[in-house]
Design a protein around this motif. Sequence first.
Motif, PDB file in Angstrom:
ATOM      1  N   VAL A  54       0.842  -1.196   0.000  1.00  0.00           N
ATOM      2  CA  VAL A  54       0.000   0.000   0.000  1.00  0.00           C
ATOM      3  C   VAL A  54       0.874   1.241   0.000  1.00  0.00           C
ATOM      4  O   VAL A  54       1.799   1.367   0.811  1.00  0.00           O
ATOM      5  N   CYS A  55       0.534   2.174  -0.921  1.00  0.00           N
ATOM      6  CA  CYS A  55       1.318   3.401  -1.048  1.00  0.00           C
ATOM      7  C   CYS A  55       0.766   4.542  -0.211  1.00  0.00           C
ATOM      8  O   CYS A  55       1.515   5.295   0.413  1.00  0.00           O
ATOM      9  N   GLY A  56      -0.555   4.699  -0.223  1.00  0.00           N
ATOM     10  CA  GLY A  56      -1.125   5.819   0.519  1.00  0.00           C
ATOM     11  C   GLY A  56      -2.631   5.729   0.610  1.00  0.00           C
ATOM     12  O   GLY A  56      -3.279   4.934  -0.088  1.00  0.00           O
ATOM     13  N   ILE A  57      -3.208   6.561   1.486  1.00  0.00           N
ATOM     14  CA  ILE A  57      -4.653   6.575   1.734  1.00  0.00           C
ATOM     15  C   ILE A  57      -5.128   8.020   1.716  1.00  0.00           C
ATOM     16  O   ILE A  57      -4.551   8.880   2.388  1.00  0.00           O
ATOM     17  N   VAL A  58      -6.203   8.281   0.926  1.00  0.00           N
ATOM     18  CA  VAL A  58      -6.790   9.613   0.853  1.00  0.00           C
ATOM     19  C   VAL A  58      -8.289   9.484   1.060  1.00  0.00           C
ATOM     20  O   VAL A  58      -8.937   8.698   0.358  1.00  0.00           O
ATOM     21  N   PRO A  59      -8.873  10.244   1.995  1.00  0.00           N
ATOM     22  CA  PRO A  59     -10.336  10.197   2.153  1.00  0.00           C
ATOM     23  C   PRO A  59     -11.023  11.109   1.138  1.00  0.00           C
ATOM     24  O   PRO A  59     -10.466  12.136   0.733  1.00  0.00           O
ATOM     25  N   ASP A  60     -12.227  10.726   0.705  1.00  0.00           N
ATOM     26  CA  ASP A  60     -13.009  11.643  -0.114  1.00  0.00           C
ATOM     27  C   ASP A  60     -13.995  12.386   0.781  1.00  0.00           C
ATOM     28  O   ASP A  60     -13.986  12.233   2.014  1.00  0.00           O
ATOM     29  N   ASN A  61     -14.842  13.195   0.190  1.00  0.00           N
ATOM     30  CA  ASN A  61     -15.762  14.017   0.978  1.00  0.00           C
ATOM     31  C   ASN A  61     -16.883  13.216   1.615  1.00  0.00           C
ATOM     32  O   ASN A  61     -17.644  13.751   2.425  1.00  0.00           O
ATOM     33  N   ASP A  62     -17.012  11.937   1.229  1.00  0.00           N
ATOM     34  CA  ASP A  62     -18.030  11.062   1.816  1.00  0.00           C
ATOM     35  C   ASP A  62     -17.416  10.050   2.777  1.00  0.00           C
ATOM     36  O   ASP A  62     -18.064   9.057   3.127  1.00  0.00           O
ATOM     37  N   ASN A  63     -16.164  10.324   3.187  1.00  0.00           N
ATOM     38  CA  ASN A  63     -15.446   9.495   4.156  1.00  0.00           C
ATOM     39  C   ASN A  63     -15.078   8.109   3.641  1.00  0.00           C
ATOM     40  O   ASN A  63     -14.713   7.232   4.432  1.00  0.00           O
ATOM     41  N   ASN A  64     -15.189   7.888   2.339  1.00  0.00           N
ATOM     42  CA  ASN A  64     -14.600   6.683   1.765  1.00  0.00           C
ATOM     43  C   ASN A  64     -13.085   6.862   1.704  1.00  0.00           C
ATOM     44  O   ASN A  64     -12.593   7.974   1.533  1.00  0.00           O
ATOM     45  N   LEU A  65     -12.373   5.777   1.814  1.00  0.00           N
ATOM     46  CA  LEU A  65     -10.917   5.817   1.783  1.00  0.00           C
ATOM     47  C   LEU A  65     -10.425   5.263   0.454  1.00  0.00           C
ATOM     48  O   LEU A  65     -10.711   4.108   0.102  1.00  0.00           O
ATOM     49  N   TRP A  66      -9.681   6.086  -0.280  1.00  0.00           N
ATOM     50  CA  TRP A  66      -9.100   5.670  -1.552  1.00  0.00           C
ATOM     51  C   TRP A  66      -7.646   5.285  -1.304  1.00  0.00           C
ATOM     52  O   TRP A  66      -6.874   6.067  -0.764  1.00  0.00           O
ATOM     53  N   ILE A  67      -7.300   4.081  -1.694  1.00  0.00           N
ATOM     54  CA  ILE A  67      -6.036   3.464  -1.313  1.00  0.00           C
ATOM     55  C   ILE A  67      -5.256   3.113  -2.573  1.00  0.00           C
ATOM     56  O   ILE A  67      -5.697   2.294  -3.385  1.00  0.00           O
ATOM     57  N   SER A  68      -4.099   3.740  -2.736  1.00  0.00           N
ATOM     58  CA  SER A  68      -3.237   3.411  -3.878  1.00  0.00           C
ATOM     59  C   SER A  68      -2.257   2.323  -3.461  1.00  0.00           C
ATOM     60  O   SER A  68      -1.768   2.301  -2.331  1.00  0.00           O
ATOM     61  N   THR A  69      -2.005   1.412  -4.393  1.00  0.00           N
ATOM     62  CA  THR A  69      -1.145   0.267  -4.097  1.00  0.00           C
ATOM     63  C   THR A  69      -0.174   0.044  -5.255  1.00  0.00           C
ATOM     64  O   THR A  69      -0.203   0.743  -6.258  1.00  0.00           O
ATOM     65  N   TYR A  70       0.641  -0.976  -5.109  1.00  0.00           N
ATOM     66  CA  TYR A  70       1.547  -1.350  -6.194  1.00  0.00           C
ATOM     67  C   TYR A  70       0.810  -2.092  -7.313  1.00  0.00           C
ATOM     68  O   TYR A  70       1.406  -2.390  -8.352  1.00  0.00           O
ATOM     69  N   SER A  71      -0.469  -2.382  -7.106  1.00  0.00           N
ATOM     70  CA  SER A  71      -1.257  -3.072  -8.140  1.00  0.00           C
ATOM     71  C   SER A  71      -2.713  -2.653  -8.017  1.00  0.00           C
ATOM     72  O   SER A  71      -3.533  -3.349  -7.434  1.00  0.00           O
TER      73      SER A  71
END
Length: 1000
Positions: A577-594
């Motif tokens: 996992v590279c990083g985590i960013v929340p959106d305005n609806d509190n969902n978590l968007w998670i970037s990974t190596y795949s």
Amino acid sequence: MPFTRLTEEDGLGNNSVQCILQDKTGIMWMGTSGGLNRYDGAAFIQYSILSKPALSSNVITVLLEDDAGDIWVGTENGLNILDPIANTIRSFVHPDLQAAALPPGPIRGLQKMKDGSIWILSESWIVEFTPHKGFRRIRLDPSLLGTTKVFTGLSHSDDRRLWISYLDQPAAQAMLYPLSDGSDSIGVSGSFWPGCARVYSDTIQHDWGISYYGLSCYDRKTGKIEHLLKNDIAQKIPDLHLYTCYCTDVEGNIWEGSRQRNLVKYDLLRKQVIDYNGLLGTCNATMVYCIYKDRNNTLWIGTDNGIIKLSGHSFFFTPISCMLQGREQDGIHCRKIIEDRNGILYAGTESHGLLKLTNVAGSQYALQHLSTFGAFPVSSLPSHDNSIVVPLNGRFDIGFIYDMYHDSSNVIWLAGYGLGLYDVPTSRLEIFLSDGGAQMRSESITLFSICRDDSLFWLGGQRNIFTFDIAERRMHPFRDNKGNMPFHEIPCWSLVRQGRWIWAGTDKGLYKIDRFTKAVFPEQVHPALSLAINAIHIDKDSNLWISTAGGGVVHYNTQTHQVRQYTTRDGLSSNMVCGIVPDNDNNLWISTYSGLSCLNPQTGQFTVFYAKDGPNINEFNRKAFTRLADGRLVFGGQNGYVMFDPREVLKFNKPASIMLTGFGRSTGNGLITDSVFGVQTLRSITIGPESPFFSLTYTLSDMYDPARNLYFYKLEGLDDAWHAIGNQHTLSFMSLPAGKYTLQIKGSPIQGRSTENTIAMAITVQQVFYKRPWFLVLCLLAAAAILLAIGQYRLSQYRKLHQLRTRIASDLHDEVGSNLVRITMLADAEKNGAAGTAGERLDVIADISRDAASTIRDVVWSIDARNDTMSGMLEHMHEHLHQMLAPGGVEYLFNHNDVSSGERLQMEFRQNVYRIFREAVNNIAKHAGASLVEVEIRRDADLFKLVITDNGRGMTGKKRSGGQGLSNMQMRADRIAGKLDIISGKEGVTITLTAPIPNI
């Protein structure tokens, strides 16, 4: 743009795809120049003029599904209606003697009208079909017809208004008029639409004119035509058979294709024409015949080289186009990116240096190099008091930028080669390195993370953690409350502030630092907190969401110390996992190596997107993410940056449905029979013991990339747990234990959202007959009957034995006993000196003794099983004849040639026959005074006959049955159900015994 394909190499019958349809069950139908194809995501079934059932033509022009679920197939040679459940085809082809036959001509359109009827369009006629009236030809105004007017399409605008499209002619508006006979007619309204090849009527108030050259709109209220978008990409060519197709996508944009190399999207929101001809070139396609949107918003583009599929998600992910001097830059390997107060993006990259990106149009950004990779390195410049000052004008290489912080004074702080202070208005960069000597200065060169703490910056680096005093402009290595450097030689990728704590994510796990006392505490409440950490996000509830290098995402409640770990088993696209960013609806968007994952923290449900699904990136980088002021998210990786609105992406992420496509089972002879037609309605199956194997085949309605769809099943009654079976399209079972089960199957596209339905199949496995209750009861009854029979047999044998013993005792008592009494009396007489000579009395005693011995022999013979044959009885009879008659000089004849000597006889039968014979012979020897005795034994069918004749003095009367001997003979004849006749004449007596021979 990412895409997938279907061609002849995948099983498609012909690469020239003219029309596409998805039916109500989710099955895809493709009409080609080589026939009709049925596709369930795994296999094709093809229909042609040679198939069974057969089509009227191999060239398919149009497809439609009616309300009953039948597939209407328009061809170059008439209409076919296919029943997909019964797998039958009805063809309507001209010429035909039936009154309901269609006129001659190819089928160019099938239109379901607002009243439920279906209109069939040829090049010069229109026919209406209703279930109760059948086919009826529509009367057309003559002005709608002509040698140069070839129908290509029909659009139902409102209740009475129609648009008729022509080949190489403007579309014409027509009016629908009912006639007195119940049929319809079409008249001209006088309106023509120049430059319009096809018309799309929406559900609001607009008709859209679509052509190779652009898009226009007709307002139904005002009757005005507005030209909206011009396709500048289209080449000016003569209007010679320029067929046009169209489709709306999930955003409401209109896609247009034609039989020139032309594929464009008319973007109504952004009011621009987007060229996709490069996509056709990539696929070696030169013509677009059809465009179709399925229920999961995938666009299917039929070309002369197979089908191109575009994911509905791909329209929401926009690659950031970095333009430099009018040319798009590629090969950008991204690191950190932020947005300033003016909407300008600053991007740290590995291959292009530090970039300033200013939006110019849509997703296009003008690129300015603030630093340039490969230029003069700042590391070669001398430092003054651990500080380097350079202008950021693109002439220097400042190394990689891993993290950035934008403060309120329009200053951007850069973590990379030391700590950089970039003053945006003056483009001046000052770089700070650590105090503490050459070693500390060297260790502060590579910094990964920056965290603001009032008047300090906390800096995480490759070899230590540092602090920077903003007022003093000095950097120092961090020392704890004991004066030690606990993070020396420990890489630290993430620092975040929470209350009095600084959380440090390192290669050795999670630590917390007391901001005031400088005490350091390793957080060791769970093994997952000891994993290498790439990033930390603090949510609104003060919980930590930790990106790990190999352990997925870790959720840590700092108050309760509860830990939950999310990995690929839970639906995460990758554990790196590279990083985590929340959106305005509190969902978590998670970037990974795949891939890119979205986690709903409330449900724990993941939605996953790979490069094929829209993002142009599969492998993302650490720190390469940000949230823009308008709520859009930006992620970067090995192939640039991608931007998207998370709400739009999730809004149109429609769940797929799962459907049953096949059922197979074994037969009694071991063969496997498969069925694919009508199985969608199958809800229960019964499996017999003679056919223990069965299988189910299934697929998802989302067929963008079927090879990545995932499936799960559980068999209630055997195991209530869900089991993942990957991309396995077939589930097979062999020899399930007898019982009742419920099999449930669900699926998930690679995005991770489960299907909106499950397949539920009631399964009854019958027991083998020898384990069924009725058979067990029958066996118990049979066993009871056998035991009863054995008991009765033993009782019968006991009774027979008892009777035999009684009879032996009776015989011995009656005959032997009386003889012994006589012997005793004679002995007493001799003792007492009775009259007569002793010799005479001894002779009598001798005769009586012989008679008693003979009786005992007869008793022994009668119970010996070895004598239970005809020969045994005959031999004993012959012996008795000789013993009784030979001493008296009586001749005898014994005739038994008509009987089989080997025939077996029941003991009771032979005993009674022999006793009758013995009694008769004894009487002859004692009383008849005969000189000749004839004995004949013969068999008449099933009757045994014994005839004894002598030439003696006979008896008084013709027949005598009195006397003890004769009565015994009659009694024994009755025992064997026989008939005894005794006839006395002047020359002797004839005794005849007739009795049935019992079966053994």
